[in-house]
Write an enzyme that holds these catalytic residues in place. Structure first.
Site, PDB file in Angstrom:
ATOM      1  N   ASP A   1       0.862  -1.185   0.000  1.00  0.00           N
ATOM      2  CA  ASP A   1       0.000   0.000   0.000  1.00  0.00           C
ATOM      3  C   ASP A   1       0.903   1.241   0.000  1.00  0.00           C
ATOM      4  O   ASP A   1       2.119   1.149  -0.201  1.00  0.00           O
ATOM      5  CB  ASP A   1      -0.939  -0.082   1.220  1.00  0.00           C
ATOM      6  CG  ASP A   1      -2.239   0.662   1.005  1.00  0.00           C
ATOM      7  OD1 ASP A   1      -2.189   1.767   0.444  1.00  0.00           O
ATOM      8  OD2 ASP A   1      -3.304   0.157   1.406  1.00  0.00           O
TER       9      ASP A   1
ATOM     10  N   ASP B 291      -6.406   2.608  -7.197  1.00  0.00           N
ATOM     11  CA  ASP B 291      -7.246   2.995  -6.059  1.00  0.00           C
ATOM     12  C   ASP B 291      -7.593   4.484  -6.180  1.00  0.00           C
ATOM     13  O   ASP B 291      -7.073   5.192  -7.049  1.00  0.00           O
ATOM     14  CB  ASP B 291      -6.433   2.736  -4.775  1.00  0.00           C
ATOM     15  CG  ASP B 291      -7.270   2.880  -3.517  1.00  0.00           C
ATOM     16  OD1 ASP B 291      -8.505   2.798  -3.588  1.00  0.00           O
ATOM     17  OD2 ASP B 291      -6.678   3.084  -2.435  1.00  0.00           O
TER      18      ASP B 291
ATOM     19  N   GLU C 137     -12.162   7.514  -7.998  1.00  0.00           N
ATOM     20  CA  GLU C 137     -13.562   7.943  -8.157  1.00  0.00           C
ATOM     21  C   GLU C 137     -13.690   9.218  -8.980  1.00  0.00           C
ATOM     22  O   GLU C 137     -14.748   9.396  -9.588  1.00  0.00           O
ATOM     23  CB  GLU C 137     -14.197   8.125  -6.776  1.00  0.00           C
ATOM     24  CG  GLU C 137     -14.411   6.828  -6.030  1.00  0.00           C
ATOM     25  CD  GLU C 137     -13.116   6.136  -5.570  1.00  0.00           C
ATOM     26  OE1 GLU C 137     -12.142   6.851  -5.276  1.00  0.00           O
ATOM     27  OE2 GLU C 137     -13.067   4.903  -5.559  1.00  0.00           O
TER      28      GLU C 137
ATOM     29  N   ARG D 250     -10.838   0.071  -7.627  1.00  0.00           N
ATOM     30  CA  ARG D 250     -11.867   0.321  -6.606  1.00  0.00           C
ATOM     31  C   ARG D 250     -13.129   0.881  -7.251  1.00  0.00           C
ATOM     32  O   ARG D 250     -14.219   0.428  -7.001  1.00  0.00           O
ATOM     33  CB  ARG D 250     -11.349   1.281  -5.534  1.00  0.00           C
ATOM     34  CG  ARG D 250     -12.310   1.378  -4.361  1.00  0.00           C
ATOM     35  CD  ARG D 250     -11.720   2.112  -3.194  1.00  0.00           C
ATOM     36  NE  ARG D 250     -11.615   3.548  -3.448  1.00  0.00           N
ATOM     37  CZ  ARG D 250     -11.111   4.416  -2.580  1.00  0.00           C
ATOM     38  NH1 ARG D 250     -10.641   4.000  -1.417  1.00  0.00           N
ATOM     39  NH2 ARG D 250     -11.046   5.697  -2.871  1.00  0.00           N
TER      40      ARG D 250
ATOM     41  N   ASP E 274     -12.754  -0.244   1.145  1.00  0.00           N
ATOM     42  CA  ASP E 274     -12.241  -0.130   2.510  1.00  0.00           C
ATOM     43  C   ASP E 274     -13.297  -0.479   3.543  1.00  0.00           C
ATOM     44  O   ASP E 274     -13.830   0.387   4.238  1.00  0.00           O
ATOM     45  CB  ASP E 274     -11.710   1.276   2.721  1.00  0.00           C
ATOM     46  CG  ASP E 274     -10.596   1.582   1.728  1.00  0.00           C
ATOM     47  OD1 ASP E 274      -9.952   0.626   1.255  1.00  0.00           O
ATOM     48  OD2 ASP E 274     -10.386   2.759   1.429  1.00  0.00           O
TER      49      ASP E 274
ATOM     50  N   HIS F 280      -6.346  -7.868   4.120  1.00  0.00           N
ATOM     51  CA  HIS F 280      -5.806  -6.506   4.004  1.00  0.00           C
ATOM     52  C   HIS F 280      -6.232  -5.706   5.218  1.00  0.00           C
ATOM     53  O   HIS F 280      -7.393  -5.693   5.586  1.00  0.00           O
ATOM     54  CB  HIS F 280      -6.340  -5.867   2.719  1.00  0.00           C
ATOM     55  CG  HIS F 280      -5.896  -4.454   2.494  1.00  0.00           C
ATOM     56  ND1 HIS F 280      -4.663  -3.978   2.873  1.00  0.00           N
ATOM     57  CD2 HIS F 280      -6.522  -3.403   1.898  1.00  0.00           C
ATOM     58  CE1 HIS F 280      -4.556  -2.703   2.528  1.00  0.00           C
ATOM     59  NE2 HIS F 280      -5.678  -2.321   1.945  1.00  0.00           N
TER      60      HIS F 280
END
Ligand SMILES: *[C@@H]1O[C@H](CO)[C@@H](O)[C@H](O)[C@H]1NC(C)=O
Ligand SMILES: *[C@@H]1O[C@H](CO)[C@@H](O)[C@H](O)[C@H]1NC(C)=O
Ligand SMILES: *[C@@H]1O[C@H](CO)[C@@H](O)[C@H](O)[C@H]1NC(C)=O
Ligand SMILES: *[C@@H]1O[C@H](CO)[C@@H](O)[C@H](O)[C@H]1NC(C)=O
Ligand SMILES: *[C@@H]1O[C@H](CO)[C@@H](O)[C@H](O)[C@H]1NC(C)=O
Ligand SMILES: *[C@@H]1O[C@H](CO)[C@@H](O)[C@H](O)[C@H]1NC(C)=O
Length: 936
Positions: free
Chosen positions: A377, A502, A505, A589, A605, A663
């Site tokens: 990450d 990730d 959006e 994501r 998440d 995760h």
């Protein structure tokens, strides 16, 4: 990782983030407060004035501040009804459009011209189009398209370069499965019926059809109350609760906890009809929207979108599974993942340096847990600048990656779209990473999202501080993105195996941009759907970019929800070029309809909370319906600290997710969450996690075959019971159990302290996976004793499930001997298949580089193993699968007296009975030739 769970490198940043969080909370509670207030007023009204609902109500005042006066100003009727949650302001019967002239023929179907009825404008700030067309295109016998568009205006529509739904030629009237009827009284409507069962599946013969610049609304009656889909949301149940629920659709960075719009945008639903057939409806529209559901006895859906066109695709499946096949035939089949991605993955936001990461790798290797991939990450990057690694905190990372490869393990890194451009850090990173110039290079090449006035790249803020954003709708961005991914691979020497995309959006920690956003009709539209963060002023840009930011294909207002979709396409293509022989794999994501063709999906998440386990099942099943095959949620939860029992149970569940990754998040100093990787717990934990994961690894040939069937023909991998049993009313709502493919039933423990699972077994013969006993032969609820040491897995009679002796990496397990479970149905038959290829080359199916082995039983006691696909034409041939050495027959009453393989008697020593399983051993069948096994 979610930015809501913000931590930063400096305390100041955390404080700002926390203040921001409070403001968001305040905004949410204000909104909720308003809604509650509004409802309360309704409740206090004298009951005598409340009427019964006699039909669908099309809401004429979805804003929370409705009054009788405002309702009437819109030309609507104020009519309080007793249903709790039902709208009180409704459109009058004749409000909408009427036909002009006759139905016209077109090459693909028919066209009608429509004229707006003479009612007041619905929204003063968004003028309606007086004249529009509807084109009905008969795409195939089972698919049609309804596209409404203004008569002389061209509007934003998703271009073919982004989502290409092609139609061959007009389907013939004699073979079409549907009839289309146009009605015009009291108002225009289109009605679609399924010919076979005369079921009305789409019916817009209702008032309140609005087609304006920034508000488009259409309502359709539903064929039944069995509605599934719409995303992305954290739905609490798979089958929708239709009780006046509003779901908004607009991609958004927020943890899957509440019922807001989430990461992805999927304006798609499935409606299962009374006879078990099912249709799907996709609204091809990328603008922010909401759907409003209403319950029996008049189930209906209202679509409200604030841009684009109304462009519906309707798919008529004979079953739920076939409807999904049709849907993905249109939007794109799920990508075929490489074999290793089916293994177990470990990740954490919180490996603070290289020794931390190395320790986790070492300890999990030491316990011998199946473990295929290690992920990194944010921390590996230099100040979170993408395509760099931090040589101070992660010295030797290139060697660590090589060491992973030497152990047959893979390395995946997170990559965010936010490109750091803080001048101070940009000058520092040049020492850490010579030649690093990602933001400036993107700016020079003109591949970044631009400010509204086109004055330069828009700058907002994500993990690296201030950031620009690549414009993935620009074809030129692809080569630039690939160049920097190559830089990371070649110059930074990080030989990654995949990029994990990730925050796409896309997310920003500041609303809109560092300079805020202008007050205009894009940032504050006349109507803002019920999206998170709209606040009282109806802003659209909370937690993302300004809506008037400029992208190659249009304004961010129109393309916002396509950000990740276009990034997935370009990332897929970049990986294909960087690793020319390898199958590209990326995990995203955010997503839009059709993203599954390029990327796989994890559920984001989530939290280390029991209820999240159930929600994860709903979410993963929904993404199957949306055309994604390799889906999973973070095992043991991401945010918060996982507790022992839950983490064991979650491994027992997650081992059967299509995608299995543990995760964890970092937590906030000084309360960092404790590690949750299997080796971080005690010996008992390790044993239990291993048992679940070893079972997964044993079943990988079956799982891989399911992935192939998803890719090749649109089957779902993890599927709801209703897909296999659509005529069983119980199955329509089961979402605490699921099937992997048609043949494996998973009935997990989802609650703390629970040791009995009440599981439903639909029609058919069901066997305990481990001992082969028949547990159910007819529809049955059973209480399954499930202490922490156990998990429930059942095999459906009538199916053959290929397996392989498991190992701790997929690369070694692929070399082990194979076997198959032959689970007999009531007639003593079973069938199944095995897809096999090299597990990593691109397009093996498309180029015929695979084997497909079919298991068939034309009659009881005779199993044929038939190889289809031609090995001989392979240049070069793929490595054949290891020999099939063992068959485990479930459902035999007695041990067979004699067994023969290809006419040779199998020695009695090779026939074993263990529990209720009859095993034939040492068969040594090569799978490049055909075989027949018979028993008496
Ligand atoms: C549509 O037609 C009207 C009336 O003819 C005209 O005023 C308007 O400019 C047209 N719009 C476009 C985009 O052509
Ligand atoms: C859409 O697909 C069709 C058929 O495969 C193809 O001919 C066309 O070029 C595609 N269009 C785009 C823009 O990719
Ligand atoms: C569909 O249309 C055909 C031809 O108009 C008609 O004969 C048939 O009855 C219709 N079927 C249904 C279910 O409406
Ligand atoms: C189909 O159903 C409608 C009522 O929904 C009925 O009027 C019509 O006659 C039916 N058609 C056929 C072919 O059964
Ligand atoms: C299995 O078959 C292969 C070739 O068909 C043969 O070479 C091998 O010796 C056999 N193995 C055993 C254990 O019989
Ligand atoms: C196996 O059987 C199938 C179906 O009968 C046939 O098409 C195929 O050629 C056979 N393969 C071999 C290797 O004999």
């Amino acid at each position: 990782m979610t930015a809501d769970a913000v931590t930063g490198s400096s305390t100041a940043k955390r404080k700002i983030a926390f203040a921001f969080f409070l403001i968001v909370c305040l905004a949410i509670s204000l909104t909720v407060g308003l809604v509650l207030h509004f409802n309360k007023e309704k409740e206090n009204s004298p009951v005598s004035s409340l009427g019964e609902r006699s039909d669908v109500i099309v809401d004429c005042h979805p804003e929370s501040d409705g009054t009788e006066e405002k309702c009437k100003d819109r030309g609507c009727l104020w009519s309080p009804v007793s249903d709790k949650g039902a709208p009180w302001c409704k459109f009058p019967a004749g409000y909408g459009y009427r036909m002009v002239g006759d139905v016209m023929d077109t090459p693909m179907g028919m066209r009608v011209e429509l004229e707006r009825t003479s009612h007041p404008q619905y929204l003063t700030r968004s003028a309606s189009f007086d004249n529009i067309y509807l084109d009905v295109d008969f795409h195939t016998d089972s698919r049609l398209r309804l596209r409404f568009y203004p008569k002389n205006d061209s509007r934003w529509e998703i271009p073919d370069s982004v989502l290409n739904i092609t139609s061959p030629s007009k389907a013939s009237e004699t073979t079409r499965l549907y009839n289309v009827t146009i009605v015009d009284t009291p108002v225009f409507g289109v009605i679609i019926t399924r010919v076979s069962n005369n079921q009305t599946i789409f019916n817009t013969s209702l008032p309140g059809f609005i087609y304006s610049d920034q508000y488009l609304q259409l309502t359709t009656r539903l064929a039944s109350s069995n509605v599934y889909g719409f995303g992305e949301h954290n739905h609490r149940q798979l089958r929708h609760d239709l009780s006046w629920k509003t779901w908004s659709i607009f991609t958004r960075d927020v943890a899957p906890v509440d019922e807001w719009n989430l990461y992805g945008a999927h304006p798609t639903y499935m409606n299962v009809e009374d006879d078990g057939s099912a249709h799907m409806v996709f609204l091809k529209n990328s603008n922010a929207m909401e759907v409003f559901l209403q319950p029996s006895p008049h189930p209906a859906i209202t679509f409200r979108t604030i841009g684009g066109v109304l462009d519906f695709y309707i798919f008529l499946g004979s079953s739920p599974g076939e409807a999904v096949q049709q849907y993905t035939a249109a939007i794109g089949r799920p990508v075929m993942p490489p074999y290793w991605t089916l293994g177990f993955h470990l990740c954490r936001w919180g490996y603070t340096n290289i020794s931390d990461l190395r320790m986790v790798i070492d300890r999990n290797r030491e316990i011998g847990i199946p473990y295929d991939a290690q992920w990194a990450d944010l921390e590996y990057m230099f100040n979170k600048f993408v395509f760099s690694y931090n040589r101070e905190t992660f010295p030797g990372l290139p060697d660590l990656v090589r060491d992973l490869h030497d152990h047959d393990q893979k390395f995946v890194v997170i990559v965010d779209p936010g490109l750091g451009n803080d001048p101070n850090i940009s000058s520092l990173i040049k020492h850490n990473s010579p030649g690093y110039d990602v933001f400036d290079d993107g700016s020079r090449e003109g591949v970044l999202v631009m400010n509204p006035n086109n004055s330069g790249p828009i700058v907002a803020e994500v993990w690296p501080g201030t950031t620009g954003y690549p414009d993935f709708t620009n074809p030129a961005t692809e080569a630039w993105w690939e160049k920097w991914a190559r830089y990371f691979h070649d110059n930074e020497s990080i030989e990654f195996d995949s990029l994990w995309i990730d925050m796409n959006e896309p997310a920003s920690f500041v609303p809109g941009s560092v300079d805020g956003c202008e007050n205009n009709k894009w940032n504050y539209p006349p109507y803002t759907p019920n999206i998170l963060g709209r606040g009282e002023d109806g802003r659209m840009y909370d937690k993302t970019l300004c809506m008037d930011a400029i992208q190659h294909l249009g304004s961010h207002y129109d393309v916002h929800s396509l950000y990740a979709h276009t990034q997935a396409i370009q990332t897929y293509n970049a990986l294909k070029n960087i690793f020319p022989d390898k199958r590209p794999w990326t995990m995203t994501r955010s997503s839009y309809a059709g993203t599954g063709k390029y990327a796989t999906k994890w559920m984001g998440d989530n939290q280390s909370r029991w209820e999240q386990m159930k929600w994860s099942i709903v979410g993963i099943l929904e993404f199957g319906l949306f055309g994604f095959s390799l889906n999973g949620a973070d095992i043991c939860g991401f945010w918060y600290e996982a507790e022992y029992e839950m983490c064991v149970r979650w491994h027992q569940l997650g081992a059967f997710y299509p995608f299995a990754r543990n995760h964890n998040a970092l937590g906030d100093a000084p309360d960092f969450f404790k590690p949750q990787d299997p080796a971080a717990w005690d010996a008992r934990f390790v044993r239990l996690a291993k048992e679940a994961l070893i079972t997964r690894y044993k079943l990988l040939p079956y799982l891989y075959t399911l992935m192939h069937n998803a890719h090749a023909r649109g089957d779902t991998v993890m599927r709801p019971l209703l897909f296999e049993f659509p005529n069983d009313p119980v199955c329509l709502s089961v979402d605490e159990q699921f099937l992997l493919g048609p043949a494996l039933l998973v009935s997990p423990v989802l609650n703390k302290g629970q040791t009995t699972v009440t599981a439903y077994f639909p029609e058919g013969r069901w066997y305990d996976y481990f001992q082969g006993e028949t547990v159910a032969v007819n529809k049955d609820y059973l209480d399954l004793d499930t202490p922490l040491e156990k998990f429930n897995l059942h095999v459906r009679g009538g199916h053959v499930i290929p397996w392989q002796v498991p190992a701790i990496t997929t690369n070694s397990s692929r070399k082990n001997k194979m076997g198959a479970i032959v689970a007999l149905d009531k007639e003593g038959r079973a069938e199944g298949e095995l897809f096999w290829d090299d597990g990593e080359s691109i397009d093996t199916y498309e180029t015929d580089h695979y084997l497909l082995i079919k298991f068939r039983m034309p009659k009881y006691g005779e199993l044929h193993v038939v190889q289809t696909g031609s090995v001989s034409v392979f240049p070069p041939p793929p490595p054949p699968p290891p020999p099939l050495d063992q068959l485990d027959i479930y459902g035999l009453q007695t041990i067979p007296l004699s067994v023969s393989l290809d006419g040779h008697v199998v020695p009695v020593d090779n026939i074993r009975q263990s529990y209720a399983i009859t095993s034939l051993l040492n068969l040594n069948m090569t799978l490049t030739s055909n075989h027949t096994i018979t028993w008496t």
